[in-house]
Design a protein around this motif. Structure first.
Motif, PDB file in Angstrom:
ATOM      1  N   ILE A 148     -19.080 -13.463  -0.046  1.00 45.34           N
ATOM      2  CA  ILE A 148     -17.767 -13.281   0.567  1.00 45.34           C
ATOM      3  C   ILE A 148     -16.846 -14.422   0.137  1.00 45.34           C
ATOM      4  CG2 ILE A 148     -16.490 -13.202   2.735  1.00 45.34           C
ATOM      5  CD1 ILE A 148     -18.068 -10.714   2.283  1.00 45.34           C
ATOM      6  N   PRO A 149     -15.833 -14.122  -0.680  1.00 49.42           N
ATOM      7  CA  PRO A 149     -14.894 -15.182  -1.077  1.00 49.42           C
ATOM      8  C   PRO A 149     -13.908 -15.468   0.054  1.00 49.42           C
ATOM      9  CG  PRO A 149     -14.241 -13.084  -2.036  1.00 49.42           C
ATOM     10  CD  PRO A 149     -15.536 -12.830  -1.309  1.00 49.42           C
ATOM     11  N   LEU A 150     -13.487 -16.712   0.161  1.00 51.81           N
ATOM     12  CA  LEU A 150     -12.504 -17.092   1.166  1.00 51.81           C
ATOM     13  C   LEU A 150     -11.166 -17.375   0.500  1.00 51.81           C
ATOM     14  CD1 LEU A 150     -14.506 -19.515   3.506  1.00 51.81           C
ATOM     15  CD2 LEU A 150     -13.923 -17.128   3.929  1.00 51.81           C
ATOM     16  N   ASN A 151     -10.109 -16.901   1.121  1.00 48.48           N
ATOM     17  CA  ASN A 151      -8.756 -17.174   0.637  1.00 48.48           C
ATOM     18  C   ASN A 151      -8.067 -18.086   1.653  1.00 48.48           C
ATOM     19  OD1 ASN A 151      -6.312 -17.086  -0.725  1.00 48.48           O
ATOM     20  ND2 ASN A 151      -5.670 -15.168   0.250  1.00 48.48           N
ATOM     21  N   MET A 152      -8.308 -19.371   1.517  1.00 51.81           N
ATOM     22  CA  MET A 152      -7.784 -20.344   2.481  1.00 51.81           C
ATOM     23  C   MET A 152      -6.288 -20.561   2.255  1.00 51.81           C
ATOM     24  SD  MET A 152     -10.527 -20.911   4.162  1.00 51.81           S
ATOM     25  CE  MET A 152     -10.295 -22.375   5.160  1.00 51.81           C
ATOM     26  N   GLU A 153      -5.540 -20.500   3.355  1.00 48.62           N
ATOM     27  CA  GLU A 153      -4.099 -20.689   3.277  1.00 48.62           C
ATOM     28  C   GLU A 153      -3.605 -21.323   4.579  1.00 48.62           C
ATOM     29  OE1 GLU A 153      -1.817 -17.008   3.538  1.00 48.62           O
ATOM     30  OE2 GLU A 153      -3.687 -15.963   4.038  1.00 48.62           O
ATOM     31  N   GLU A 154      -2.422 -21.901   4.522  1.00 51.36           N
ATOM     32  CA  GLU A 154      -1.835 -22.502   5.713  1.00 51.36           C
ATOM     33  C   GLU A 154      -1.084 -21.443   6.511  1.00 51.36           C
ATOM     34  OE1 GLU A 154       0.560 -25.821   4.561  1.00 51.36           O
ATOM     35  OE2 GLU A 154      -1.171 -27.167   4.405  1.00 51.36           O
ATOM     36  N   ILE A 155      -1.392 -21.363   7.818  1.00 52.97           N
ATOM     37  CA  ILE A 155      -0.717 -20.393   8.681  1.00 52.97           C
ATOM     38  C   ILE A 155      -0.305 -21.086   9.982  1.00 52.97           C
ATOM     39  CG2 ILE A 155      -2.046 -18.446   7.770  1.00 52.97           C
ATOM     40  CD1 ILE A 155      -3.608 -18.495  10.478  1.00 52.97           C
ATOM     41  N   ASN A 156       0.702 -20.523  10.623  1.00 54.06           N
ATOM     42  CA  ASN A 156       1.103 -20.978  11.951  1.00 54.06           C
ATOM     43  C   ASN A 156       0.251 -20.200  12.954  1.00 54.06           C
ATOM     44  OD1 ASN A 156       2.256 -21.645  14.371  1.00 54.06           O
ATOM     45  ND2 ASN A 156       4.342 -21.045  13.820  1.00 54.06           N
ATOM     46  N   ILE A 157      -0.742 -20.835  13.557  1.00 49.51           N
ATOM     47  CA  ILE A 157      -1.690 -20.151  14.424  1.00 49.51           C
ATOM     48  C   ILE A 157      -1.007 -19.568  15.664  1.00 49.51           C
ATOM     49  CG2 ILE A 157      -2.346 -22.225  15.709  1.00 49.51           C
ATOM     50  CD1 ILE A 157      -4.655 -19.282  14.676  1.00 49.51           C
ATOM     51  N   VAL A 158       0.130 -20.156  16.077  1.00 53.12           N
ATOM     52  CA  VAL A 158       0.862 -19.626  17.235  1.00 53.12           C
ATOM     53  C   VAL A 158       1.475 -18.273  16.890  1.00 53.12           C
ATOM     54  CG1 VAL A 158       2.790 -20.001  18.827  1.00 53.12           C
ATOM     55  CG2 VAL A 158       1.325 -21.922  18.159  1.00 53.12           C
ATOM     56  N   LYS A 159       2.212 -18.210  15.781  1.00 49.43           N
ATOM     57  CA  LYS A 159       2.816 -16.943  15.346  1.00 49.43           C
ATOM     58  C   LYS A 159       1.734 -15.927  15.016  1.00 49.43           C
ATOM     59  CE  LYS A 159       6.207 -14.991  12.132  1.00 49.43           C
ATOM     60  NZ  LYS A 159       5.414 -13.783  11.852  1.00 49.43           N
ATOM     61  N   PHE A 160       0.665 -16.388  14.387  1.00 51.72           N
ATOM     62  CA  PHE A 160      -0.466 -15.522  14.030  1.00 51.72           C
ATOM     63  C   PHE A 160      -1.011 -14.814  15.272  1.00 51.72           C
ATOM     64  CE2 PHE A 160      -5.080 -15.063  13.821  1.00 51.72           C
ATOM     65  CZ  PHE A 160      -5.266 -14.366  12.641  1.00 51.72           C
ATOM     66  N   THR A 161      -1.233 -15.561  16.353  1.00 55.99           N
ATOM     67  CA  THR A 161      -1.832 -14.999  17.564  1.00 55.99           C
ATOM     68  C   THR A 161      -0.859 -14.100  18.320  1.00 55.99           C
ATOM     69  OG1 THR A 161      -3.112 -17.052  17.726  1.00 55.99           O
ATOM     70  CG2 THR A 161      -3.202 -15.568  19.603  1.00 55.99           C
ATOM     71  N   THR A 162       0.415 -14.520  18.398  1.00 57.46           N
ATOM     72  CA  THR A 162       1.400 -13.688  19.101  1.00 57.46           C
ATOM     73  C   THR A 162       1.630 -12.371  18.370  1.00 57.46           C
ATOM     74  OG1 THR A 162       3.195 -14.883  17.968  1.00 57.46           O
ATOM     75  CG2 THR A 162       2.595 -15.628  20.179  1.00 57.46           C
ATOM     76  N   ASP A 163       1.604 -12.399  17.047  1.00 58.05           N
ATOM     77  CA  ASP A 163       1.768 -11.167  16.261  1.00 58.05           C
ATOM     78  C   ASP A 163       0.613 -10.198  16.518  1.00 58.05           C
ATOM     79  OD1 ASP A 163       4.120 -12.063  15.203  1.00 58.05           O
ATOM     80  OD2 ASP A 163       3.299 -12.589  13.228  1.00 58.05           O
ATOM     81  N   ILE A 164      -0.606 -10.733  16.607  1.00 57.53           N
ATOM     82  CA  ILE A 164      -1.757  -9.878  16.906  1.00 57.53           C
ATOM     83  C   ILE A 164      -1.607  -9.246  18.282  1.00 57.53           C
ATOM     84  CG2 ILE A 164      -4.227  -9.893  17.471  1.00 57.53           C
ATOM     85  CD1 ILE A 164      -4.679 -11.832  15.212  1.00 57.53           C
ATOM     86  N   ALA A 165      -1.184 -10.038  19.256  1.00 57.91           N
ATOM     87  CA  ALA A 165      -1.011  -9.524  20.621  1.00 57.91           C
ATOM     88  C   ALA A 165       0.025  -8.397  20.652  1.00 57.91           C
ATOM     89  CB  ALA A 165      -0.599 -10.659  21.554  1.00 57.91           C
ATOM     90  N   LYS A 166       1.136  -8.578  19.928  1.00 56.00           N
ATOM     91  CA  LYS A 166       2.171  -7.536  19.894  1.00 56.00           C
ATOM     92  C   LYS A 166       1.649  -6.254  19.247  1.00 56.00           C
ATOM     93  CE  LYS A 166       6.049 -10.814  19.605  1.00 56.00           C
ATOM     94  NZ  LYS A 166       7.084 -11.383  18.692  1.00 56.00           N
ATOM     95  N   GLY A 167       0.961  -6.414  18.115  1.00 58.14           N
ATOM     96  CA  GLY A 167       0.430  -5.249  17.413  1.00 58.14           C
ATOM     97  C   GLY A 167      -0.619  -4.514  18.223  1.00 58.14           C
ATOM     98  N   MET A 168      -1.516  -5.269  18.858  1.00 60.90           N
ATOM     99  CA  MET A 168      -2.582  -4.647  19.641  1.00 60.90           C
ATOM    100  C   MET A 168      -2.055  -4.017  20.932  1.00 60.90           C
ATOM    101  SD  MET A 168      -5.491  -4.496  18.310  1.00 60.90           S
ATOM    102  CE  MET A 168      -6.158  -5.009  16.739  1.00 60.90           C
ATOM    103  N   ASN A 169      -0.938  -4.527  21.432  1.00 60.96           N
ATOM    104  CA  ASN A 169      -0.352  -3.932  22.629  1.00 60.96           C
ATOM    105  C   ASN A 169       0.116  -2.508  22.337  1.00 60.96           C
ATOM    106  OD1 ASN A 169       0.549  -4.033  25.387  1.00 60.96           O
ATOM    107  ND2 ASN A 169       2.642  -4.230  24.620  1.00 60.96           N
TER     108      ASN A 169
END
Length: 302
Positions: A148-169
């Motif tokens: 399994i290759p990893l594609n490491m990148e810099e992300i804003n974990i706050v925006k990342f989590t809120t976006d998931i919550a909105k999509g899953m809602n």
């Protein structure tokens, strides 16, 4: 008692032929010490013999264990090969079936009855589920083979989590449920991770929460940034039936589920665990029957 030895006295070399009482008394004093010495020798010999026997038994059992382990490894490899081969064999006809359905839907759009349109949509959904299962089986094999290759990148974990919550809602609303978010909203916290893998983990947890919650239920996603522990902590909580204590020890194992569940094949949480290990993080669960479950994902900040 048991005779363990004897002491023989020969004729005296000097003096009288017979031993005096004093001499016999002195010799009798030595006998207990000789008895102890002799017992120690016998015990040592016995222990040595028992040790030799134990060594032979351990050696024989070790050989048997190694042989059985090798057979088990071969069986697991055969099982993995079978799963991988079967998944590949299913993939092509599934793709053809999906394309065929999409072609039918496009060509006859608006010209079929409502009932037939619903049947086509249901078939499409079932094919999608089967395709996802095949993909997960293949992904599981790649994980087991450390491919399994990893594609490491810099992300804003706050925006990342809120976006998931909105999509899953939006997904949860289809089942009359809701997904809420609590935690920092405007704060910018940059971490380096594989965003695709991490999203798959959190998505899987939320989808499971929706699946095992009652209609009208609520799923909570929380984010906490711990600079002291140097990690971001994402929690996914539901208020469903919960997970028995004995099952909490196995649900992250391959092909394992809780004893009260009969949905799925036990791949999702196994992949979640493997992904978090690859990301140098962790995933855990706490639950009580009848009071829902909380899954915790720890992601390093650095």
């Amino acid at each position: 008692g048991k005779l363990i030895g004897s002491l023989s006295l020969g004729p005296k070399r000097k003096g009288k032929e017979l031993y005096s009482k004093e001499e016999i008394t002195e010799m009798l004093k030595v006998i207990p010490s000789l008895e102890v010495s002799l017992m120690n020798i016998l015990i040592t010999d016995s222990l040595r013999e028992e040790n030799d026997v134990m060594k032979k038994i351990i050696h024989a059992r070790t050989k048997t264990l190694k042989r059985n382990n090798k057979k088990l490894e071969e069986m697991i490899e055969q099982q993995n090969n079978f799963i991988s081969l079967t998944a590949h064999e299913f993939r092509t006809p599934l793709t053809v079936a999906m394309l065929g359905l999409e072609q039918i839907s496009y060509t006859h759009k608006g010209n079929v009855s409502k009932e037939l349109a619903e049947d086509i949509e249901t078939s499409h959904e079932q094919l999608n589920k089967l395709t996802n299962l095949i993909n997960r089986l293949l992904e599981m094999r790649r994980v087991d083979d450390d491919k399994i290759p990893l594609n490491m990148e810099e992300i804003n974990i706050v925006k990342f989590t809120t976006d998931i919550a909105k999509g899953m809602n939006l997904l949860a609303k289809k089942s009359d449920m809701s997904v809420t978010y609590s935690g920092p909203k405007k704060q910018k916290v940059i971490i380096k991770t594989d965003a695709v893998k991490l999203k798959e983990v959190v998505d899987n947890l939320v989808q499971n929460a929706i699946k095992f919650s009652k209609k009208g239920g609520k799923i909570e996603i929380t984010l906490r940034i711990s600079k002291k522990e140097e990690k971001a902590i994402i929690k996914v909580r539901d208020y469903g039936r919960g997970i028995a204590k004995k099952d909490q020890k196995i649900i992250f194992d391959k092909f394992q589920q809780g004893s009260q569940y009969n949905q799925g094949v036990g791949i999702g949480l196994y992949l979640c665990k493997k992904y978090m290990q690859l990301l140098s993080g962790d995933i855990s669960v706490s639950s009580k029957r009848g009071h829902g479950a909380t899954f915790t994902v720890d992601i390093p900040l650095t």
